[in-house]
Write an enzyme that holds these catalytic residues in place. Structure first.
Site, PDB file in Angstrom:
ATOM      1  N   HIS A  40      -3.655   5.981   3.570  1.00  0.00           N
ATOM      2  CA  HIS A  40      -4.420   4.811   3.129  1.00  0.00           C
ATOM      3  C   HIS A  40      -3.845   3.514   3.680  1.00  0.00           C
ATOM      4  CE1 HIS A  40      -5.892   1.839   0.099  1.00  0.00           C
ATOM      5  NE2 HIS A  40      -6.963   2.613   0.074  1.00  0.00           N
TER       6      HIS A  40
ATOM      7  N   ASP B 241       0.843  -1.195   0.000  1.00  0.00           N
ATOM      8  CA  ASP B 241       0.000   0.000   0.000  1.00  0.00           C
ATOM      9  C   ASP B 241       0.883   1.253   0.000  1.00  0.00           C
ATOM     10  OD1 ASP B 241      -2.261   1.832   0.734  1.00  0.00           O
ATOM     11  OD2 ASP B 241      -3.288  -0.043   1.172  1.00  0.00           O
TER      12      ASP B 241
ATOM     13  N   SER C   4     -11.404  -0.808  -0.381  1.00  0.00           N
ATOM     14  CA  SER C   4     -10.112  -0.791   0.313  1.00  0.00           C
ATOM     15  C   SER C   4     -10.276  -1.072   1.791  1.00  0.00           C
ATOM     16  CB  SER C   4      -9.434   0.574   0.155  1.00  0.00           C
ATOM     17  OG  SER C   4      -8.758   0.686  -1.052  1.00  0.00           O
TER      18      SER C   4
END
Length: 397
Positions: free
Chosen positions: A188, A157, A343
């Site tokens: 994120h 990520d 996600s």
């Protein structure tokens, strides 16, 4: 912020030219000019692979195709038998390289973007409570005290804020294929890692976390970078020992890529469970990678009322749903943030995979099937051809 997607649609279909080895994009908006991923035939030995790269370097140099900054063969990878390398060529050189019988295919590199029982009362995110209950409306997360202990989680990520208190010192930096900044400048990656294995916000609260940074602070990266990150994680897992207790989450994606899907398949074959986000375009997930990789566990997003989230991708490649709307988890700087997307759904499943590995000893190769077996048929009005299965940790089975 949910599923990080290619900046512009591309590679909606792949056309095969030049003896079936050079793949071209029908829509080139996200293609990185003069950048390729070269994948070798399955029977090419390590020695032959090395010889080929030397030959390719010489071909590139001999044809004097460096005028636009192309540098020839770059980083190479070997993921459980899948051999290949990134390269900077012009198209004519790529065609010449593709004519080598040792080459399986070449595809253009593309941009990707950033996807004893214990009771935790008044959970900070509804998703935790939902995955340990067969009905909606619960507010406690019930789980076995093993809690993913002894399992390694690879977050492929934007990186992880390893100093965040939610990780309790269990998070370590692994590798960075993007830049020289070993931090999560986007948030994120920290959020998804926290959902999978955070002490407060996560499923597998005792797992070890490893940051594999393949996306930058703007949430973008490349297919070749994703493959490099996967390659590093496979090698790291092998160095830790073959106990099979490894999970990987990739909450990212782009348009269909055979190279990314092949890499994903070999991650699973190497003994690492792989959870991937289905995508947030409200379209068939078979159009994107790694969501369309058959060997990966592909996750759609559900709502707190067990609906199919309006944004989630769907289709036969989806293995199950997991909570993905308004999910709260850790964020860089010591705080938290509430985000929505597939996600957020995928790391719930990665966390349950780690949980079951510790609790039941389930193998990486069998984990997705076991998770689907435990899942409840709870999703109302799932799109046609899409499963209604919803993630459940099996605590009362």
């Amino acid at each position: 912020m949910g599923f990080l997607k290619v900046l512009a649609t591309s590679l909606a279909t792949l056309a095969v030219v030049d003896a079936g080895t050079l793949l071209t994009a029908s829509n080139t908006d996200a293609v990185i000019p003069s950048s390729y991923i070269v994948v070798m035939n399955d029977d090419v030995s390590t020695a032959e692979f090395s010889t080929h790269r030397e030959w390719a370097t010489n071909v590139h140099a001999r044809l004097s195709r460096r005028k636009n900054g192309e540098t020839g063969p770059g980083k190479h990878f070997e993921i459980n038998g899948l051999k290949g390398y990134t390269a900077s060529f012009d198209e004519n050189t790529a065609k010449d390289i593709a004519n080598d019988p040792a080459v399986k295919y070449i595809e253009p590199d593309m941009i990707v973007n950033a996807t004893a029982n214990v009771v935790q009362s008044n959970v900070p995110s509804w998703g935790l409570a939902r995955i340990s209950s067969k009905r909606t409306g619960t507010t406690s997360y019930t789980y076995d005290s093993t809690a993913g202990e002894g399992v390694v989680f690879y977050g492929v990520d934007t990186g992880i804020d390893i100093s965040h208190s939610d990780f309790g010192g269990r998070a370590k930096w692994g590798t960075n294929v993007v830049d020289n900044d070993n931090t999560d400048g986007n948030g994120h990656g920290t959020h998804t890692a926290s959902t999978a294995a955070g002490s407060k916000y996560g499923v597998a609260k005792k797992a070890t976390l490893v940051a594999v940074k393949v996306l930058g602070a703007d949430g973008s990266g490349t297919n070749s970078g994703v493959i490099s990150g996967m390659d590093w994680a496979v090698k790291d897992a092998k160095s830790r020992g073959a106990n099979g207790k490894y999970v990987m989450n990739t909450s990212l994606g782009g348009e269909f890529s055979k190279a990314v899907n092949d890499a994903a398949a070999n991650v699973v074959k190497s003994g690492i469970f792989l959870s991937v986000a289905a995508g947030n375009e409200a379209e068939n997930a078979s159009n994107s990678s790694p969501a369309s990789a058959a060997e990966a566990c592909t996750i759609a997003a559900s709502t707190s009322t067990d609906g199919s989230a309006s944004f989630t991708n769907f289709g036969s490649v989806v293995d199950l749903y997991a909570p993905g709307q308004s999910i709260t988890a850790a964020y860089p700087g010591g705080g938290s943030k509430t985000l929505s997307g597939t996600s957020m759904a995928a790391p719930h499943v990665a966390g349950v995979a780690a949980y079951l590995m510790a609790l039941e000893g389930v193998s990486a190769g069998n984990a997705c099937a076991r998770i689907v077996q435990l899942a409840t048929s709870s999703i109302s009005r799932a799109p046609s051809g899409t499963t209604s299965k919803l993630l459940y940790n099996g605590i009362n089975v």
